[in-house]
Motif scaffolding. Structure first.
Motif, mmCIF file in Angstrom:
data_model
loop_
_atom_site.group_PDB
_atom_site.id
_atom_site.type_symbol
_atom_site.label_atom_id
_atom_site.label_comp_id
_atom_site.label_asym_id
_atom_site.label_seq_id
_atom_site.Cartn_x
_atom_site.Cartn_y
_atom_site.Cartn_z
ATOM 1 N N LYS A 184 94.767 -39.452 -3.857
ATOM 2 C CA LYS A 184 95.512 -40.504 -3.165
ATOM 3 C C LYS A 184 95.221 -40.523 -1.661
ATOM 4 N N TYR A 185 94.098 -39.937 -1.274
ATOM 5 C CA TYR A 185 93.744 -39.837 0.148
ATOM 6 C C TYR A 185 93.735 -41.202 0.832
ATOM 7 N N GLU A 186 93.187 -42.207 0.178
ATOM 8 C CA GLU A 186 93.083 -43.530 0.793
ATOM 9 C C GLU A 186 94.467 -44.143 1.057
ATOM 10 N N GLU A 187 95.467 -43.737 0.284
ATOM 11 C CA GLU A 187 96.839 -44.206 0.538
ATOM 12 C C GLU A 187 97.384 -43.601 1.823
ATOM 13 N N GLY A 188 96.916 -42.394 2.121
ATOM 14 C CA GLY A 188 97.410 -41.669 3.280
ATOM 15 C C GLY A 188 98.698 -40.921 2.986
ATOM 16 N N TYR A 189 99.038 -39.996 3.867
ATOM 17 C CA TYR A 189 100.316 -39.277 3.794
ATOM 18 C C TYR A 189 101.223 -39.913 4.845
ATOM 19 N N HIS A 190 102.306 -40.529 4.399
ATOM 20 C CA HIS A 190 103.153 -41.343 5.276
ATOM 21 C C HIS A 190 102.311 -42.381 6.010
ATOM 22 N N GLY A 191 101.352 -42.930 5.300
ATOM 23 C CA GLY A 191 100.555 -44.028 5.842
ATOM 24 C C GLY A 191 99.367 -43.615 6.687
ATOM 25 N N LYS A 192 99.127 -42.305 6.862
ATOM 26 C CA LYS A 192 98.009 -41.825 7.683
ATOM 27 C C LYS A 192 97.063 -40.993 6.822
ATOM 28 N N LYS A 193 95.769 -41.285 6.936
ATOM 29 C CA LYS A 193 94.772 -40.464 6.251
ATOM 30 C C LYS A 193 94.553 -39.185 7.063
ATOM 31 N N VAL A 194 94.891 -38.048 6.462
ATOM 32 C CA VAL A 194 94.891 -36.767 7.168
ATOM 33 C C VAL A 194 93.701 -35.910 6.725
ATOM 34 N N LEU A 195 92.912 -35.479 7.694
ATOM 35 C CA LEU A 195 91.869 -34.486 7.436
ATOM 36 C C LEU A 195 92.378 -33.137 7.913
ATOM 37 N N VAL A 196 92.551 -32.215 6.990
ATOM 38 C CA VAL A 196 92.959 -30.850 7.313
ATOM 39 C C VAL A 196 91.687 -30.042 7.528
ATOM 40 N N LEU A 197 91.561 -29.439 8.700
ATOM 41 C CA LEU A 197 90.313 -28.767 9.063
ATOM 42 C C LEU A 197 90.514 -27.260 9.172
ATOM 43 N N GLY A 198 89.959 -26.532 8.193
ATOM 44 C CA GLY A 198 89.944 -25.083 8.254
ATOM 45 C C GLY A 198 88.663 -24.597 8.911
ATOM 46 N N GLU A 199 88.533 -23.272 9.022
ATOM 47 C CA GLU A 199 87.371 -22.732 9.745
ATOM 48 C C GLU A 199 86.191 -22.426 8.836
ATOM 49 N N SER A 200 86.392 -21.553 7.839
ATOM 50 C CA SER A 200 85.236 -21.121 7.050
ATOM 51 C C SER A 200 85.668 -20.572 5.697
ATOM 52 N N HIS A 201 84.703 -20.523 4.790
ATOM 53 C CA HIS A 201 84.875 -19.859 3.505
ATOM 54 C C HIS A 201 84.289 -18.444 3.607
ATOM 55 N N TYR A 202 84.760 -17.559 2.753
ATOM 56 C CA TYR A 202 84.069 -16.279 2.624
ATOM 57 C C TYR A 202 83.703 -16.065 1.166
ATOM 58 N N CYS A 203 82.443 -15.784 0.968
ATOM 59 C CA CYS A 203 81.933 -15.513 -0.372
ATOM 60 C C CYS A 203 80.594 -14.799 -0.227
ATOM 61 N N ALA A 204 80.399 -13.780 -0.999
ATOM 62 C CA ALA A 204 79.158 -13.006 -0.968
ATOM 63 C C ALA A 204 78.980 -12.337 -2.324
ATOM 64 N N ASP A 205 77.726 -12.029 -2.656
ATOM 65 C CA ASP A 205 77.502 -11.303 -3.903
ATOM 66 C C ASP A 205 77.735 -9.812 -3.678
ATOM 67 N N ASP A 206 77.480 -9.006 -4.678
ATOM 68 C CA ASP A 206 77.773 -7.571 -4.597
ATOM 69 C C ASP A 206 76.955 -6.858 -3.524
ATOM 70 N N GLU A 207 75.865 -7.475 -3.098
ATOM 71 C CA GLU A 207 75.018 -6.874 -2.067
ATOM 72 C C GLU A 207 75.275 -7.469 -0.690
ATOM 73 N N GLY A 208 76.310 -8.283 -0.583
ATOM 74 C CA GLY A 208 76.647 -8.880 0.704
ATOM 75 C C GLY A 208 75.814 -10.089 1.064
ATOM 76 N N ASN A 209 75.128 -10.658 0.103
ATOM 77 C CA ASN A 209 74.283 -11.822 0.349
ATOM 78 C C ASN A 209 75.136 -13.087 0.399
ATOM 79 N N THR A 210 75.005 -13.854 1.485
ATOM 80 C CA THR A 210 75.768 -15.101 1.622
ATOM 81 C C THR A 210 74.851 -16.323 1.677
ATOM 82 N N SER A 211 73.641 -16.174 1.208
ATOM 83 C CA SER A 211 72.676 -17.269 1.283
ATOM 84 C C SER A 211 73.059 -18.416 0.355
ATOM 85 N N ILE A 212 73.282 -19.590 0.934
ATOM 86 C CA ILE A 212 73.633 -20.741 0.116
ATOM 87 C C ILE A 212 72.427 -21.240 -0.691
ATOM 88 N N LYS A 213 71.240 -20.856 -0.274
ATOM 89 C CA LYS A 213 70.050 -21.223 -1.051
ATOM 90 C C LYS A 213 70.018 -20.467 -2.381
#
Length: 213
Positions: free
Chosen positions: A17-46
């Motif tokens: 319902k994003y296009e409806e907005g929250y109380h009439g306003k389309k809100v973008l909530v902006l966080g900083e970062s995700h954390y995820c890595a394999d067992d060897e600490g690899n974070t390569s998105i490739k």
């Protein structure tokens, strides 16, 4: 709607319902970062292209918890507290789900961190700027709510914004109006919902002020 997101890796969560907005306003909530890595600490998105759906998986898992279908995890408190702040701390589980159906959520940094509370580097912030502009141009939010001062200080302020002095509550913080095409989008930061200094009354007042612009 994601065809223009050439620099975005973590696909943003867009509530049904994003296009409806929250109380009439389309809100973008902006966080900083995700954390995820394999067992060897690899974070390569490739190496792990499937991580692109992580943002959506996080929110969907959170909503399933609110529906009573999943066990609680500590990280979920952040999303609960943020939603409740829009009503000064008082929202039912059903209302929390409805809130997240009406907003968009996006993590700014497009490179995963190895562990929580790890700060991205200056280079990682800089490399994520193009993706941020793509998000603004594609989804055209009416308000950007930024989680935490650290992220706020790393956002791009390079002539693409219009500063405005605070009005009543956000003393010392400032509001910025990002100019995207012919639209001026106000952005503000709040205390990160995971912080012990996060207080419903303060954040509620700040959000209420921003919604009144």
């Amino acid at each position: 709607m994601t065809t223009n997101l050439k620099n975005v890796f973590f696909i943003p969560y867009i509530g049904d319902k994003y296009e409806e907005g929250y109380h009439g306003k389309k809100v973008l909530v902006l966080g900083e970062s995700h954390y995820c890595a394999d067992d060897e600490g690899n974070t390569s998105i490739k190496d792990y292209p499937e991580w692109e759906s992580l943002t959506n998986e996080v929110i969907e898992n959170f909503k399933e918890y609110q529906r009573g279908n999943k066990e609680h995890s500590n990280w979920m408190r952040t999303f609960t507290k943020f939603a409740k702040a829009f009503n000064n701390g008082d929202l039912s589980a059903e209302q929390i789900i409805d809130f997240w159906e009406h907003v968009a959520f996006y993590n700014y940094v497009q490179i995963p961190m190895v562990a929580p509370r790890q700060s991205p580097t200056e280079e990682q912030f800089a490399k994520s700027e193009k993706a941020f502009w793509e998000i603004l141009e594609t989804y055209q939010p009416d308000i950007i709510t930024v989680w935490g001062q650290r992220l706020w200080t790393k956002l791009p302020y390079t002539g693409e914004y219009l500063p405005k002095e605070n009005t009543l509550i956000n003393k010392g913080k400032g509001l910025y109006y990002y100019k995207v095409k012919d639209k001026k989008i106000p952005a503000m930061y709040i205390t990160h919902p995971s912080a012990s200094s996060f207080h419903y009354q303060t954040v509620y007042n700040e959000l209420k002020e921003c919604f009144s612009l």
